[in-house]
Design a protein around this motif. Structure first.
Motif, short mmCIF file in Angstrom:
data_model
loop_
_atom_site.label_atom_id
_atom_site.label_comp_id
_atom_site.label_asym_id
_atom_site.label_seq_id
_atom_site.Cartn_x
_atom_site.Cartn_y
_atom_site.Cartn_z
N GLU A 19 31.84 40.30 105.06
CA GLU A 19 32.63 41.51 105.28
C GLU A 19 32.65 41.80 106.77
O GLU A 19 31.61 41.74 107.43
CB GLU A 19 32.02 42.70 104.54
N PHE A 20 33.81 42.12 107.29
CA PHE A 20 33.96 42.37 108.71
C PHE A 20 34.24 43.85 109.00
O PHE A 20 34.58 44.21 110.12
CB PHE A 20 35.08 41.50 109.29
N GLY A 34 40.19 44.90 95.25
CA GLY A 34 39.61 44.31 96.43
C GLY A 34 40.48 43.15 96.91
O GLY A 34 41.50 42.83 96.31
N VAL A 35 40.06 42.54 98.00
CA VAL A 35 40.78 41.40 98.57
C VAL A 35 39.79 40.29 98.86
O VAL A 35 38.73 40.52 99.45
CB VAL A 35 41.50 41.79 99.89
N LEU A 36 40.12 39.07 98.43
CA LEU A 36 39.32 37.89 98.76
C LEU A 36 40.17 36.96 99.61
O LEU A 36 41.29 36.60 99.23
CB LEU A 36 38.86 37.17 97.49
N LEU A 37 39.64 36.59 100.78
CA LEU A 37 40.35 35.74 101.72
C LEU A 37 39.74 34.34 101.72
O LEU A 37 38.52 34.19 101.87
CB LEU A 37 40.28 36.34 103.13
N HIS A 59 40.59 49.15 102.17
CA HIS A 59 40.19 48.37 101.01
C HIS A 59 38.93 47.58 101.31
O HIS A 59 38.57 47.40 102.47
CB HIS A 59 41.32 47.40 100.61
N ARG A 60 38.29 47.09 100.27
CA ARG A 60 37.16 46.18 100.48
C ARG A 60 37.71 44.76 100.57
O ARG A 60 38.25 44.23 99.60
CB ARG A 60 36.14 46.28 99.36
N ALA A 61 37.56 44.15 101.73
CA ALA A 61 38.05 42.80 101.96
C ALA A 61 36.87 41.89 102.29
O ALA A 61 36.05 42.20 103.15
CB ALA A 61 39.05 42.79 103.12
N VAL A 62 36.79 40.76 101.59
CA VAL A 62 35.70 39.81 101.78
C VAL A 62 36.29 38.43 102.02
O VAL A 62 37.21 38.01 101.31
CB VAL A 62 34.78 39.76 100.54
N ALA A 63 35.78 37.74 103.03
CA ALA A 63 36.19 36.37 103.32
C ALA A 63 35.07 35.42 102.92
O ALA A 63 33.89 35.71 103.15
CB ALA A 63 36.53 36.21 104.80
N LEU A 64 35.44 34.29 102.33
CA LEU A 64 34.46 33.37 101.78
C LEU A 64 34.41 32.08 102.59
O LEU A 64 35.45 31.48 102.88
CB LEU A 64 34.82 33.03 100.33
N ASP A 65 33.19 31.68 103.00
CA ASP A 65 32.99 30.31 103.48
C ASP A 65 32.93 29.42 102.25
O ASP A 65 31.99 29.52 101.45
CB ASP A 65 31.66 30.18 104.25
N GLU A 90 36.23 32.05 91.72
CA GLU A 90 36.08 32.86 90.51
C GLU A 90 34.72 33.55 90.50
O GLU A 90 34.61 34.75 90.24
CB GLU A 90 36.23 31.94 89.29
N ALA A 91 33.67 32.78 90.83
CA ALA A 91 32.32 33.35 90.89
C ALA A 91 32.22 34.43 91.96
O ALA A 91 31.57 35.47 91.75
CB ALA A 91 31.30 32.24 91.16
N ALA A 92 32.85 34.21 93.09
CA ALA A 92 32.81 35.21 94.16
C ALA A 92 33.45 36.52 93.72
O ALA A 92 32.90 37.60 93.96
CB ALA A 92 33.51 34.66 95.41
N LEU A 93 34.62 36.44 93.09
CA LEU A 93 35.28 37.66 92.62
C LEU A 93 34.39 38.43 91.66
O LEU A 93 34.26 39.66 91.76
CB LEU A 93 36.59 37.31 91.91
N GLU A 94 33.76 37.72 90.75
CA GLU A 94 32.94 38.39 89.73
C GLU A 94 31.65 38.94 90.32
O GLU A 94 31.26 40.08 90.05
CB GLU A 94 32.66 37.42 88.59
N GLN A 95 30.96 38.17 91.14
CA GLN A 95 29.68 38.61 91.69
C GLN A 95 29.84 39.71 92.74
O GLN A 95 28.95 40.55 92.90
CB GLN A 95 28.93 37.42 92.28
N LEU A 96 30.96 39.71 93.45
CA LEU A 96 31.20 40.73 94.47
C LEU A 96 31.85 41.99 93.90
O LEU A 96 32.00 42.99 94.60
CB LEU A 96 32.07 40.16 95.58
N GLY A 97 32.28 41.94 92.65
CA GLY A 97 32.91 43.10 92.03
C GLY A 97 34.26 43.44 92.61
O GLY A 97 34.64 44.61 92.68
N LEU A 98 35.02 42.42 93.01
CA LEU A 98 36.32 42.67 93.66
C LEU A 98 37.48 42.75 92.68
O LEU A 98 38.53 43.30 93.02
CB LEU A 98 36.61 41.54 94.67
N ALA A 99 37.33 42.19 91.51
CA ALA A 99 38.47 42.08 90.58
C ALA A 99 38.83 43.43 89.97
O ALA A 99 37.96 44.28 89.77
CB ALA A 99 38.13 41.08 89.49
N PRO A 100 40.14 43.61 89.66
CA PRO A 100 41.23 42.67 89.93
C PRO A 100 41.56 42.67 91.42
O PRO A 100 41.67 43.74 92.03
CB PRO A 100 42.39 43.23 89.11
#
Length: 286
Positions: A19-20, A34-37, A59-65, A90-100
């Motif tokens: 998160e930035f 949320g947003v996943l980048l 919004h909550r925006a998270v970028a994934l390595d 898929e795991a990132a969305l669920e574990q971070l609570g970003l969905a939908p």
């Protein structure tokens, strides 16, 4: 400021999510997507930092390595398959609570995003595809990439040498591109003999061969959420193919960024924001 969150990906691979925002948002606002980048091949989460920061204003925006990239694990025997990358997101969305969530992907990350949107429509409410082709690229393309990796003059003595080679001297560079040089400088780390990439080129080639021989139109047709296809005018995705992707997507839209190459969001951040913000406003605010 960047906050790291570890995520358990497919087959136990440890992934670094970032998160930035300043301060970071612990969770998305109730009822707000949320947003996943997702970065492209050889990229890393930090390439999304400017986009993530302006998104984080509301919004909550998270970028994934992604696996094999950035500060995520790079186990030599791990799966570097399409299925593994999709399952990681898929795991990132669920574990971070970003969905939908809205998924924003560049190149390989865009392919992962639309494959996940097709697989799990319950997790994805919007999609932005940045400069990724749906057509098969074929064996010749993979051979070109293999030779390109071999041409890198590693180790680089300094980061300035990295910027110069990728921004000017690389035979794939048609005209000088400081943004391209800066992009690759972000994926280098200092070692005892100089600067080397944070990823293993052989893992990048294994990752790439999992998609270059196949077309991906069928998954596009299965994406039910609103989707925006964005291309740089000098990028790898041609206008005709981009417009066909829009036609195949059930709820597809189109945007292009002038004076941008393949690294659209990195080449021209203000123009990138102008191209995607109206779409995001509609999707994220309903």
């Amino acid at each position: 400021m960047a906050r790291r969150i570890d995520v358990a990906g497919a087959d136990g691979v440890r992934l670094a999510a970032w998160e930035f925002a300043d301060p970071p948002k612990a969770e998305a606002e109730p009822g707000t997507p949320g947003v996943l980048l997702l970065h492209g091949l050889m990229g890393r989460a930090s390439h999304w930092a400017p986009t993530a920061r302006w998104l984080a204003e509301r919004h909550r925006a998270v970028a994934l390595d992604q696996r094999g990239h950035g500060q995520s694990d790079k186990p030599p025997q791990a799966a570097y398959t399409r299925e593994a990358y999709v399952e990681d997101a898929e795991a990132a969305l669920e574990q971070l609570g970003l969905a939908p969530a809205v998924l924003i992907g560049h190149a390989m990350g865009a392919l992962t995003a639309w494959q996940l949107a097709a697989k799990r429509p319950d997790l994805v409410c919007g999609l932005i595809i940045c400069d990724m082709r749906a057509s098969a690229l074929g064996a010749a393309s993979q051979r070109e990439w293999t030779e390109w990796f071999r041409s890198w003059p590693v180790p680089f003595a300094t980061l300035a040498d990295v910027r110069k080679w990728f921004g000017e001297d690389d035979p794939w560079v048609e005209r000088p591109s400081p943004a391209r040089g800066a992009f690759y400088a972000e994926v280098m780390q200092e070692s005892a003999d100089g600067w080397r990439p944070v990823f293993l080129p052989e893992q990048m080639l294994r990752t790439r061969e999992s998609w270059v021989y196949d077309a991906h139109w069928e998954e596009l047709a299965q994406v039910r959420c609103p989707a925006l296809v964005v291309r740089g005018l000098d990028g790898e995705l041609g206008r005709a193919e981009a417009q066909e992707m829009v036609r195949v997507l059930p709820r597809g839209e189109y945007a292009e960024v002038a004076d941008a190459g393949h690294l659209v969001h990195y080449d021209r951040p203000p123009a990138w924001r102008a191209a995607v913000e109206p779409f995001l406003e509609r999707v994220l605010t309903g």
